[in-house]
Design a protein around this motif. Structure first.
Motif, PDB file in Angstrom:
ATOM      1  N   ILE A   1      22.931   5.369  -4.472  1.00  0.00           N
ATOM      2  CA  ILE A   1      21.823   4.493  -4.104  1.00  0.00           C
ATOM      3  C   ILE A   1      22.342   3.535  -3.043  1.00  0.00           C
ATOM      4  CG2 ILE A   1      20.214   2.728  -4.928  1.00  0.00           C
ATOM      5  CD1 ILE A   1      20.547   4.061  -7.756  1.00  0.00           C
ATOM      6  N   LYS A   2      21.670   3.500  -1.890  1.00  0.00           N
ATOM      7  CA  LYS A   2      22.065   2.571  -0.828  1.00  0.00           C
ATOM      8  C   LYS A   2      21.587   1.172  -1.194  1.00  0.00           C
ATOM      9  CE  LYS A   2      22.088   6.003   2.794  1.00  0.00           C
ATOM     10  NZ  LYS A   2      21.626   6.388   4.118  1.00  0.00           N
ATOM     11  N   VAL A   3      22.484   0.216  -1.050  1.00  0.00           N
ATOM     12  CA  VAL A   3      22.195  -1.161  -1.449  1.00  0.00           C
ATOM     13  C   VAL A   3      21.973  -2.026  -0.225  1.00  0.00           C
ATOM     14  CG1 VAL A   3      23.072  -3.170  -2.675  1.00  0.00           C
ATOM     15  CG2 VAL A   3      23.569  -0.879  -3.536  1.00  0.00           C
TER      16      VAL A   3
ATOM     17  N   THR B   1      27.439  -4.744  -9.568  1.00  0.00           N
ATOM     18  CA  THR B   1      26.110  -4.148  -9.387  1.00  0.00           C
ATOM     19  C   THR B   1      26.107  -3.185  -8.215  1.00  0.00           C
ATOM     20  OG1 THR B   1      25.036  -6.103 -10.325  1.00  0.00           O
ATOM     21  CG2 THR B   1      23.677  -4.672  -8.941  1.00  0.00           C
ATOM     22  N   VAL B   2      26.649  -3.623  -7.087  1.00  0.00           N
ATOM     23  CA  VAL B   2      26.689  -2.781  -5.890  1.00  0.00           C
ATOM     24  C   VAL B   2      27.512  -1.523  -6.156  1.00  0.00           C
ATOM     25  CG1 VAL B   2      27.531  -2.640  -3.507  1.00  0.00           C
ATOM     26  CG2 VAL B   2      26.274  -4.673  -4.275  1.00  0.00           C
ATOM     27  N   ARG B   3      28.655  -1.685  -6.790  1.00  0.00           N
ATOM     28  CA  ARG B   3      29.520  -0.540  -7.083  1.00  0.00           C
ATOM     29  C   ARG B   3      28.804   0.494  -7.961  1.00  0.00           C
ATOM     30  NH1 ARG B   3      33.155  -2.551 -10.385  1.00  0.00           N
ATOM     31  NH2 ARG B   3      33.812  -4.011  -8.781  1.00  0.00           N
TER      32      ARG B   3
ATOM     33  N   ILE C   1      18.655   3.067 -12.109  1.00  0.00           N
ATOM     34  CA  ILE C   1      19.286   4.368 -11.840  1.00  0.00           C
ATOM     35  C   ILE C   1      18.407   5.515 -12.316  1.00  0.00           C
ATOM     36  CG2 ILE C   1      21.264   5.816 -12.449  1.00  0.00           C
ATOM     37  CD1 ILE C   1      22.876   3.100 -12.547  1.00  0.00           C
ATOM     38  N   ARG C   2      17.734   5.332 -13.429  1.00  0.00           N
ATOM     39  CA  ARG C   2      16.884   6.371 -14.010  1.00  0.00           C
ATOM     40  C   ARG C   2      15.781   6.834 -13.056  1.00  0.00           C
ATOM     41  NH1 ARG C   2      14.462   3.711 -18.193  1.00  0.00           N
ATOM     42  NH2 ARG C   2      16.462   3.622 -19.223  1.00  0.00           N
ATOM     43  N   ILE C   3      15.256   5.939 -12.234  1.00  0.00           N
ATOM     44  CA  ILE C   3      14.164   6.340 -11.335  1.00  0.00           C
ATOM     45  C   ILE C   3      14.666   6.918 -10.007  1.00  0.00           C
ATOM     46  CG2 ILE C   3      12.495   4.781 -12.397  1.00  0.00           C
ATOM     47  CD1 ILE C   3      12.880   2.870 -10.079  1.00  0.00           C
ATOM     48  N   LYS C   4      15.978   6.956  -9.825  1.00  0.00           N
ATOM     49  CA  LYS C   4      16.627   7.590  -8.679  1.00  0.00           C
ATOM     50  C   LYS C   4      16.101   7.122  -7.316  1.00  0.00           C
ATOM     51  CE  LYS C   4      17.683  11.595 -11.440  1.00  0.00           C
ATOM     52  NZ  LYS C   4      17.624  12.993 -11.660  1.00  0.00           N
ATOM     53  N   PRO C   5      16.185   5.835  -7.059  1.00  0.00           N
ATOM     54  CA  PRO C   5      15.729   5.357  -5.750  1.00  0.00           C
ATOM     55  C   PRO C   5      16.737   5.709  -4.651  1.00  0.00           C
ATOM     56  CG  PRO C   5      16.750   3.560  -6.928  1.00  0.00           C
ATOM     57  CD  PRO C   5      16.704   4.742  -7.883  1.00  0.00           C
ATOM     58  N   LYS C   6      16.259   5.789  -3.425  1.00  0.00           N
ATOM     59  CA  LYS C   6      17.160   5.973  -2.286  1.00  0.00           C
ATOM     60  C   LYS C   6      17.818   4.645  -1.939  1.00  0.00           C
ATOM     61  CE  LYS C   6      14.554   9.684  -0.105  1.00  0.00           C
ATOM     62  NZ  LYS C   6      13.790  10.078   1.086  1.00  0.00           N
ATOM     63  N   TYR C   7      17.045   3.562  -2.071  1.00  0.00           N
ATOM     64  CA  TYR C   7      17.506   2.228  -1.706  1.00  0.00           C
ATOM     65  C   TYR C   7      17.241   1.258  -2.843  1.00  0.00           C
ATOM     66  CZ  TYR C   7      17.150   4.233   2.953  1.00  0.00           C
ATOM     67  OH  TYR C   7      17.278   5.045   4.045  1.00  0.00           O
ATOM     68  N   CYS C   8      18.073   0.237  -2.910  1.00  0.00           N
ATOM     69  CA  CYS C   8      17.847  -0.854  -3.851  1.00  0.00           C
ATOM     70  C   CYS C   8      18.078  -2.165  -3.108  1.00  0.00           C
ATOM     71  CB  CYS C   8      18.787  -0.745  -5.048  1.00  0.00           C
ATOM     72  SG  CYS C   8      18.522  -2.045  -6.265  1.00  0.00           S
TER      73      CYS C   8
ATOM     74  N   ASN D   1       0.822  -1.201   0.000  1.00  0.00           N
ATOM     75  CA  ASN D   1       0.000   0.000   0.000  1.00  0.00           C
ATOM     76  C   ASN D   1       0.864   1.263   0.000  1.00  0.00           C
ATOM     77  OD1 ASN D   1      -2.416   1.387  -0.141  1.00  0.00           O
ATOM     78  ND2 ASN D   1      -2.594   1.537   2.088  1.00  0.00           N
ATOM     79  N   ARG D   2       1.866   1.250  -0.905  1.00  0.00           N
ATOM     80  CA  ARG D   2       2.774   2.391  -1.041  1.00  0.00           C
ATOM     81  C   ARG D   2       2.947   2.725  -2.509  1.00  0.00           C
ATOM     82  NH1 ARG D   2       7.591   2.281   3.193  1.00  0.00           N
ATOM     83  NH2 ARG D   2       8.042   4.070   1.886  1.00  0.00           N
ATOM     84  N   LYS D   3       3.184   4.000  -2.765  1.00  0.00           N
ATOM     85  CA  LYS D   3       3.384   4.445  -4.147  1.00  0.00           C
ATOM     86  C   LYS D   3       4.849   4.732  -4.459  1.00  0.00           C
ATOM     87  CE  LYS D   3      -1.213   6.342  -4.439  1.00  0.00           C
ATOM     88  NZ  LYS D   3      -2.064   7.478  -4.686  1.00  0.00           N
ATOM     89  N   ASP D   4       5.715   4.627  -3.450  1.00  0.00           N
ATOM     90  CA  ASP D   4       7.122   4.969  -3.661  1.00  0.00           C
ATOM     91  C   ASP D   4       8.022   3.736  -3.796  1.00  0.00           C
ATOM     92  OD1 ASP D   4       6.827   4.144  -1.036  1.00  0.00           O
ATOM     93  OD2 ASP D   4       8.164   5.671  -0.217  1.00  0.00           O
ATOM     94  N   ILE D   5       7.467   2.641  -4.289  1.00  0.00           N
ATOM     95  CA  ILE D   5       8.208   1.395  -4.463  1.00  0.00           C
ATOM     96  C   ILE D   5       8.111   0.960  -5.920  1.00  0.00           C
ATOM     97  CG2 ILE D   5       8.279  -1.060  -3.878  1.00  0.00           C
ATOM     98  CD1 ILE D   5       7.226  -0.276  -1.112  1.00  0.00           C
ATOM     99  N   ALA D   6       9.246   0.545  -6.462  1.00  0.00           N
ATOM    100  CA  ALA D   6       9.276   0.033  -7.833  1.00  0.00           C
ATOM    101  C   ALA D   6       9.992  -1.318  -7.826  1.00  0.00           C
ATOM    102  CB  ALA D   6       9.995   0.998  -8.755  1.00  0.00           C
ATOM    103  N   ASN D   7       9.366  -2.327  -8.358  1.00  0.00           N
ATOM    104  CA  ASN D   7       9.972  -3.646  -8.458  1.00  0.00           C
ATOM    105  C   ASN D   7      10.508  -3.808  -9.877  1.00  0.00           C
ATOM    106  OD1 ASN D   7      10.654  -6.321  -8.617  1.00  0.00           O
ATOM    107  ND2 ASN D   7       8.758  -7.087  -7.732  1.00  0.00           N
ATOM    108  N   ARG D   8      11.817  -3.959  -9.998  1.00  0.00           N
ATOM    109  CA  ARG D   8      12.439  -4.121 -11.310  1.00  0.00           C
ATOM    110  C   ARG D   8      12.985  -5.535 -11.505  1.00  0.00           C
ATOM    111  NH1 ARG D   8       9.549  -0.631 -12.195  1.00  0.00           N
ATOM    112  NH2 ARG D   8      10.041   1.500 -12.799  1.00  0.00           N
TER     113      ARG D   8
END
Length: 90
Positions: free
Chosen positions: A72-74, A63-65, A31-38, A6-13
């Motif tokens: 983006i925090k991993v 990937t982490v690098r 990277i294009r969607i500029k998440p804070k966390y992955c 029930n959140r709008k700030d989550i994207a599953n890729r």
């Protein structure tokens, strides 16, 4: 995932059956969607396909690098191989 939490700030890729080398190639989509966390849960499909541990480790580190270089925090999630009777991918 948005509906489940029930959140709008989550994207599953994530892509079912994806492998770590293909994820590296698609990181610009994240990277294009500029998440804070992955949150990363990668590697199990590589194991099922017979990839070497060194190859998987290299792809995860890369990937982490790349994500961290883009501020983006991993969060790495554990990959646990639990059975030998799972069908192998060809």
């Amino acid at each position: 995932m948005k509906k489940l939490l029930n959140r709008k700030d989550i994207a599953n890729r994530g892509i079912v059956g994806d492998i770590s080398s293909l994820l590296v190639q698609r990181l610009n989509n994240v990277i294009r969607i500029k998440p804070k966390y992955c949150f990363l849960l990668i590697g199990i499909n590589d194991i099922l396909r017979g990839e070497s541990i060194e190859s998987i480790q290299s792809n995860i580190k890369r990937t982490v690098r790349i994500l961290e270089d883009n501020h983006i925090k991993v969060i790495l999630q554990t990959v646990i191989y639990v059975a030998d009777n799972i069908p192998k991918y060809n």
